[in-house]
Design a protein around this motif. Structure first.
Motif, PDB file in Angstrom:
ATOM      1  N   THR A 172       0.816  -1.222   0.000  1.00  0.00           N
ATOM      2  CA  THR A 172       0.000   0.000   0.000  1.00  0.00           C
ATOM      3  C   THR A 172       0.848   1.270   0.000  1.00  0.00           C
ATOM      4  N   GLY A 173       2.166   1.130  -0.243  1.00  0.00           N
ATOM      5  CA  GLY A 173       3.001   2.311  -0.438  1.00  0.00           C
ATOM      6  C   GLY A 173       3.914   2.686   0.696  1.00  0.00           C
ATOM      7  N   SER A 174       3.850   1.988   1.830  1.00  0.00           N
ATOM      8  CA  SER A 174       4.726   2.325   2.949  1.00  0.00           C
ATOM      9  C   SER A 174       6.176   1.973   2.622  1.00  0.00           C
ATOM     10  N   THR A 175       7.100   2.779   3.137  1.00  0.00           N
ATOM     11  CA  THR A 175       8.532   2.512   2.947  1.00  0.00           C
ATOM     12  C   THR A 175       9.187   2.011   4.227  1.00  0.00           C
ATOM     13  N   SER A 176       8.402   1.742   5.256  1.00  0.00           N
ATOM     14  CA  SER A 176       8.943   1.293   6.545  1.00  0.00           C
ATOM     15  C   SER A 176       9.731  -0.002   6.376  1.00  0.00           C
ATOM     16  N   GLY A 177      10.981   0.023   6.820  1.00  0.00           N
ATOM     17  CA  GLY A 177      11.804  -1.173   6.793  1.00  0.00           C
ATOM     18  C   GLY A 177      12.427  -1.507   5.459  1.00  0.00           C
ATOM     19  N   LEU A 178      12.177  -0.720   4.432  1.00  0.00           N
ATOM     20  CA  LEU A 178      12.772  -0.970   3.125  1.00  0.00           C
ATOM     21  C   LEU A 178      14.113  -0.255   3.004  1.00  0.00           C
ATOM     22  N   THR A 179      15.027  -0.837   2.255  1.00  0.00           N
ATOM     23  CA  THR A 179      16.315  -0.186   2.014  1.00  0.00           C
ATOM     24  C   THR A 179      16.134   0.928   0.990  1.00  0.00           C
ATOM     25  N   TRP A 238       9.794 -18.725  -0.698  1.00  0.00           N
ATOM     26  CA  TRP A 238      10.322 -17.445  -1.155  1.00  0.00           C
ATOM     27  C   TRP A 238      10.989 -16.677  -0.021  1.00  0.00           C
ATOM     28  N   GLY A 239      10.533 -16.883   1.218  1.00  0.00           N
ATOM     29  CA  GLY A 239      11.239 -16.284   2.342  1.00  0.00           C
ATOM     30  C   GLY A 239      12.644 -16.835   2.464  1.00  0.00           C
ATOM     31  N   GLY A 240      12.767 -18.159   2.352  1.00  0.00           N
ATOM     32  CA  GLY A 240      14.086 -18.782   2.411  1.00  0.00           C
ATOM     33  C   GLY A 240      14.965 -18.376   1.241  1.00  0.00           C
ATOM     34  N   TYR A 241      14.358 -18.287   0.050  1.00  0.00           N
ATOM     35  CA  TYR A 241      15.122 -17.888  -1.141  1.00  0.00           C
ATOM     36  C   TYR A 241      15.662 -16.464  -1.000  1.00  0.00           C
ATOM     37  N   MET A 242      14.815 -15.547  -0.526  1.00  0.00           N
ATOM     38  CA  MET A 242      15.249 -14.158  -0.378  1.00  0.00           C
ATOM     39  C   MET A 242      16.359 -14.028   0.661  1.00  0.00           C
ATOM     40  N   MET A 243      16.265 -14.801   1.741  1.00  0.00           N
ATOM     41  CA  MET A 243      17.323 -14.774   2.756  1.00  0.00           C
ATOM     42  C   MET A 243      18.631 -15.316   2.184  1.00  0.00           C
ATOM     43  N   LEU A 244      18.535 -16.394   1.425  1.00  0.00           N
ATOM     44  CA  LEU A 244      19.739 -17.021   0.865  1.00  0.00           C
ATOM     45  C   LEU A 244      20.424 -16.099  -0.129  1.00  0.00           C
ATOM     46  N   ILE A 256      19.484  -6.496   2.251  1.00  0.00           N
ATOM     47  CA  ILE A 256      18.151  -6.282   2.799  1.00  0.00           C
ATOM     48  C   ILE A 256      18.250  -5.679   4.190  1.00  0.00           C
ATOM     49  N   SER A 257      17.186  -5.021   4.621  1.00  0.00           N
ATOM     50  CA  SER A 257      17.165  -4.376   5.931  1.00  0.00           C
ATOM     51  C   SER A 257      16.844  -5.402   7.011  1.00  0.00           C
ATOM     52  N   ASN A 261      14.659  -8.840   6.691  1.00  0.00           N
ATOM     53  CA  ASN A 261      15.229 -10.107   7.122  1.00  0.00           C
ATOM     54  C   ASN A 261      14.296 -10.817   8.106  1.00  0.00           C
ATOM     55  N   VAL A 262      13.722 -10.056   9.048  1.00  0.00           N
ATOM     56  CA  VAL A 262      12.771 -10.636  10.006  1.00  0.00           C
ATOM     57  C   VAL A 262      11.534 -11.151   9.278  1.00  0.00           C
ATOM     58  N   THR A 263      11.052 -10.389   8.314  1.00  0.00           N
ATOM     59  CA  THR A 263       9.866 -10.785   7.543  1.00  0.00           C
ATOM     60  C   THR A 263      10.099 -12.113   6.836  1.00  0.00           C
ATOM     61  N   TYR A 264      11.221 -12.229   6.131  1.00  0.00           N
ATOM     62  CA  TYR A 264      11.512 -13.464   5.405  1.00  0.00           C
ATOM     63  C   TYR A 264      11.765 -14.625   6.370  1.00  0.00           C
ATOM     64  N   SER A 265      12.378 -14.336   7.510  1.00  0.00           N
ATOM     65  CA  SER A 265      12.610 -15.384   8.513  1.00  0.00           C
ATOM     66  C   SER A 265      11.295 -15.917   9.058  1.00  0.00           C
ATOM     67  N   MET A 266      10.357 -15.012   9.335  1.00  0.00           N
ATOM     68  CA  MET A 266       9.054 -15.429   9.844  1.00  0.00           C
ATOM     69  C   MET A 266       8.282 -16.224   8.803  1.00  0.00           C
ATOM     70  N   GLN A 267       8.451 -15.885   7.534  1.00  0.00           N
ATOM     71  CA  GLN A 267       7.807 -16.672   6.479  1.00  0.00           C
ATOM     72  C   GLN A 267       8.326 -18.109   6.492  1.00  0.00           C
ATOM     73  N   LEU A 268       9.644 -18.244   6.612  1.00  0.00           N
ATOM     74  CA  LEU A 268      10.249 -19.569   6.631  1.00  0.00           C
ATOM     75  C   LEU A 268       9.800 -20.347   7.870  1.00  0.00           C
ATOM     76  N   LEU A 269       9.778 -19.684   9.025  1.00  0.00           N
ATOM     77  CA  LEU A 269       9.365 -20.335  10.264  1.00  0.00           C
ATOM     78  C   LEU A 269       7.909 -20.778  10.179  1.00  0.00           C
ATOM     79  N   ALA A 270       7.047 -19.921   9.646  1.00  0.00           N
ATOM     80  CA  ALA A 270       5.629 -20.260   9.516  1.00  0.00           C
ATOM     81  C   ALA A 270       5.451 -21.495   8.637  1.00  0.00           C
TER      82      ALA A 270
END
Length: 286
Positions: A172-179, A238-244, A256-257, A261-270
């Motif tokens: 939705t356009g937020s830049t929070s946490g993006l590099t 895709w979370g694991g792929y982005m982290m790798l 990545i910020s 990193n936390v977002t992709y990690s949580m995707q992998l954990l889920a």
């Protein structure tokens, strides 16, 4: 083998020739495994293969191909409505591959996903179809692992809320946490893919809760199981792929910020939690 077909002048791929060669060889080996998988799903000897030898690759393939099947048509639709495919400034504006390469590769992925998906569904229905017959109302009774399944479903749903919130903000356009590089490189393609991740997160939570806390109703059991299978696979793979790829990338502009990193990690954990719940569920059903 040294060809530059599809690689424009100035592409970052030309700066990392060894990495590109290794990556291309890996891709060719994985493509050859697809041929083996197709044979396994269609030949009589494939019925004797161990379950894990099929389920794990099928789950991973579903996870890697589903965002392409959903995201690429969304990206094309956004471009038809006036969206942009390439950033005009910043590190992301550097050429990578010619546009026709993406068209050929992603179209091929979609055809591959449809073909492999159809073969796997037919195979799974013939071999394990009895495990997901019936309605969700039939799950109301308590089983020996029911408590574990519900606890795992609640944990996985709570974990999914992290990537769900992050991707919803970015879509939705937020830049929070993006590099800075990611912000400069945002196009309609970026927003379409973020929206797809939101969809997969919602699918995961919906499927999980319907299976773990069934209500009286005529909803086929295969529907929530499919939602959880596809959604969790897309998030995790895709979370694991982005982290790798972030770990392997030495280019500071493409790192990545912490929030990413936390977002992709949580995707992998889920995804791991959902896979665990699925193992309990199907073992009990069997």
């Amino acid at each position: 083998s040294g060809s530059r077909v599809g690689i424009p002048d100035g592409s970052m791929l030309l700066e990392h020739r060894t990495a590109m060669i290794v990556g291309s060889i890996e891709s060719a080996l994985l493509d050859s495994m697809v041929v083996v998988l197709a044979l396994l799903l269609t030949q009589p000897w494939g019925r004797r293969a161990p379950a894990w030898l099929l389920i794990l690759p099928a789950w991973a393939a579903t996870g890697l191909l589903s965002p392409i099947m959903v995201g690429y048509p969304l990206q094309l639709g956004a471009r038809l409505l006036g969206g942009t495919a390439a950033p005009s400034a910043g590190p992301a504006a550097r050429p990578f591959l010619d546009e026709w390469v993406f068209t050929v590769v992603y179209t091929g992925f979609i055809v591959q996903a449809l073909a492999l998906g159809a073969l796997f569904v037919l195979y799974a229905r013939a071999r394990w179809g009895h495990l997901w017959r019936g309605r969700i109302s039939g799950l109301a009774g308590q089983g020996p692992t029911r408590g574990v399944q519900r606890a795992t479903a609640l944990m996985a749903s709570a974990v999914v809320l992290v990537p769900l919130t992050a991707h919803l903000l970015w879509a939705t356009g937020s830049t929070s946490g993006l590099t800075a590089a990611t912000i400069a490189g945002r196009t309609s393609d970026f927003y379409a893919l973020e929206a797809a991740y939101v969809l997969f997160a919602v699918m995961t939570v919906t499927g999980l809760l319907l299976v773990a806390f069934p209500r009286a109703g005529a909803l086929p059991l295969r529907l929530p199981l499919s939602l959880a299978f596809v959604g969790s696979a897309a998030l995790a793979c895709w979370g694991g792929y982005m982290m790798l790829t972030a770990l392997e990338n030495r280019d500071p502009s493409r790192r990545i910020s912490e929030l990413m990193n936390v977002t992709y990690s949580m995707q992998l954990l889920a995804g791991m939690l959902v896979f665990t719940m699925g193992a309990y569920f199907f073992a009990e059903r069997a």
